[in-house]
Design an enzyme around this catalytic site. Structure first.
Site, PDB file in Angstrom:
ATOM      1  N   ASP A  11       0.885  -1.164   0.000  1.00 28.65           N
ATOM      2  CA  ASP A  11       0.000   0.000   0.000  1.00 28.65           C
ATOM      3  C   ASP A  11       0.922   1.212   0.000  1.00 28.65           C
ATOM      4  O   ASP A  11       1.433   1.605   1.045  1.00 28.65           O
ATOM      5  CB  ASP A  11      -0.897  -0.007   1.240  1.00 28.65           C
ATOM      6  CG  ASP A  11      -1.757   1.245   1.328  1.00 28.65           C
ATOM      7  OD1 ASP A  11      -2.036   1.864   0.287  1.00 28.65           O
ATOM      8  OD2 ASP A  11      -2.171   1.602   2.451  1.00 28.65           O
ATOM      9  N   GLU A  71      -1.538  -1.603  -4.355  1.00 31.49           N
ATOM     10  CA  GLU A  71      -2.775  -0.825  -4.391  1.00 31.49           C
ATOM     11  C   GLU A  71      -2.579   0.374  -5.300  1.00 31.49           C
ATOM     12  O   GLU A  71      -1.619   1.129  -5.140  1.00 31.49           O
ATOM     13  CB  GLU A  71      -3.164  -0.373  -2.988  1.00 31.49           C
ATOM     14  CG  GLU A  71      -4.503   0.325  -2.952  1.00 31.49           C
ATOM     15  CD  GLU A  71      -4.979   0.656  -1.552  1.00 31.49           C
ATOM     16  OE1 GLU A  71      -5.324   1.829  -1.316  1.00 31.49           O
ATOM     17  OE2 GLU A  71      -5.005  -0.253  -0.699  1.00 31.49           O
ATOM     18  N   ASP A 144      -2.187   0.725   7.879  1.00 37.52           N
ATOM     19  CA  ASP A 144      -1.580   0.785   6.552  1.00 37.52           C
ATOM     20  C   ASP A 144      -0.936  -0.553   6.196  1.00 37.52           C
ATOM     21  O   ASP A 144      -0.959  -0.976   5.046  1.00 37.52           O
ATOM     22  CB  ASP A 144      -0.540   1.912   6.487  1.00 37.52           C
ATOM     23  CG  ASP A 144      -1.175   3.270   6.679  1.00 37.52           C
ATOM     24  OD1 ASP A 144      -1.648   3.835   5.682  1.00 37.52           O
ATOM     25  OD2 ASP A 144      -1.232   3.752   7.826  1.00 37.52           O
TER      26      ASP A 144
END
Length: 196
Positions: A11, A71, A144
């Site tokens: 991410d 992502e 996260d």
């Protein structure tokens, strides 16, 4: 498809880069690691990009992932934030591509849908579902890292399906799939010679 493979999920972010690793053995997931790279204390955007690249290379050299799931940046109204997020993603992708690791991008909604069945799920809902799926004893304070792990799980759950997101196996594949975003040697001053 190999009986055993490692998937690195990322991410990307310029404040925190979350990541997670899973091992797939005979179509079953095993949790390996989740963590984050804290970038808040650095003011220089280019230093942050360098650290993202170096950490991604370190993860690759330590865990030898077979695939990377990342992502994709979501589209927001703040153009500067989008630009920075896109750069962070690009640097992480470049690290993987430099080691010839196939990369697949997933939109945030697709990751949430794959993990929870709800494309609008909250970070907390995604984290709790990952906890159940992978048998995690506890969740991290910041989520996260679970977002990075969710990208890896999404990739596993979408394996073998025809539409899995954008995939790149190296620079040539990236350039071929993004011809409009990359200047080619056939163009002069950004305009194609044949006018197309």
């Amino acid at each position: 498809m190999a009986n055993e493979r490692i998937i690195l999920g990322i991410d990307p972010g310029t404040t925190i880069m979350g990541f997670g690793l899973i091992k797939v053995v005979n179509k079953k997931m095993q949790f390996l690691q989740l963590n984050e790279l804290q970038l808040k204390k650095y003011d220089d955007h280019y230093v942050k990009l360098k650290l993202i690249f170096e950490r991604t290379i370190e993860l690759i050299e330590t865990h030898h992932p077979d695939e990377i799931a990342i992502e994709a940046p979501f589209f927001g109204k703040n153009v500067q934030a989008m630009l920075k997020l896109g750069r962070a993603q690009g640097v992480a992708m470049a690290a993987g591509l430099s080691r010839q690791i196939p990369i697949t991008e997933y939109e945030p909604k697709k990751i949430k849908m794959a993990v929870t069945g709800n494309g609008n799920a909250s970070k907390e809902q995604v984290a709790r579902m990952l906890q159940q799926l992978l048998g995690l004893k506890e969740l991290p304070k910041n989520l996260d890292s679970t977002d990075g792990l969710a990208a890896a799980v999404c990739h596993f759950l979408n394996s073998g399906r025809i539409v899995a997101g954008k995939s790149y196996t190296g620079w040539d594949a990236f350039v071929k799939q993004n011809e409009k975003r990359v200047a080619s040697p056939k163009t002069k001053g950004g305009t194609p010679k044949n006018g197309k």
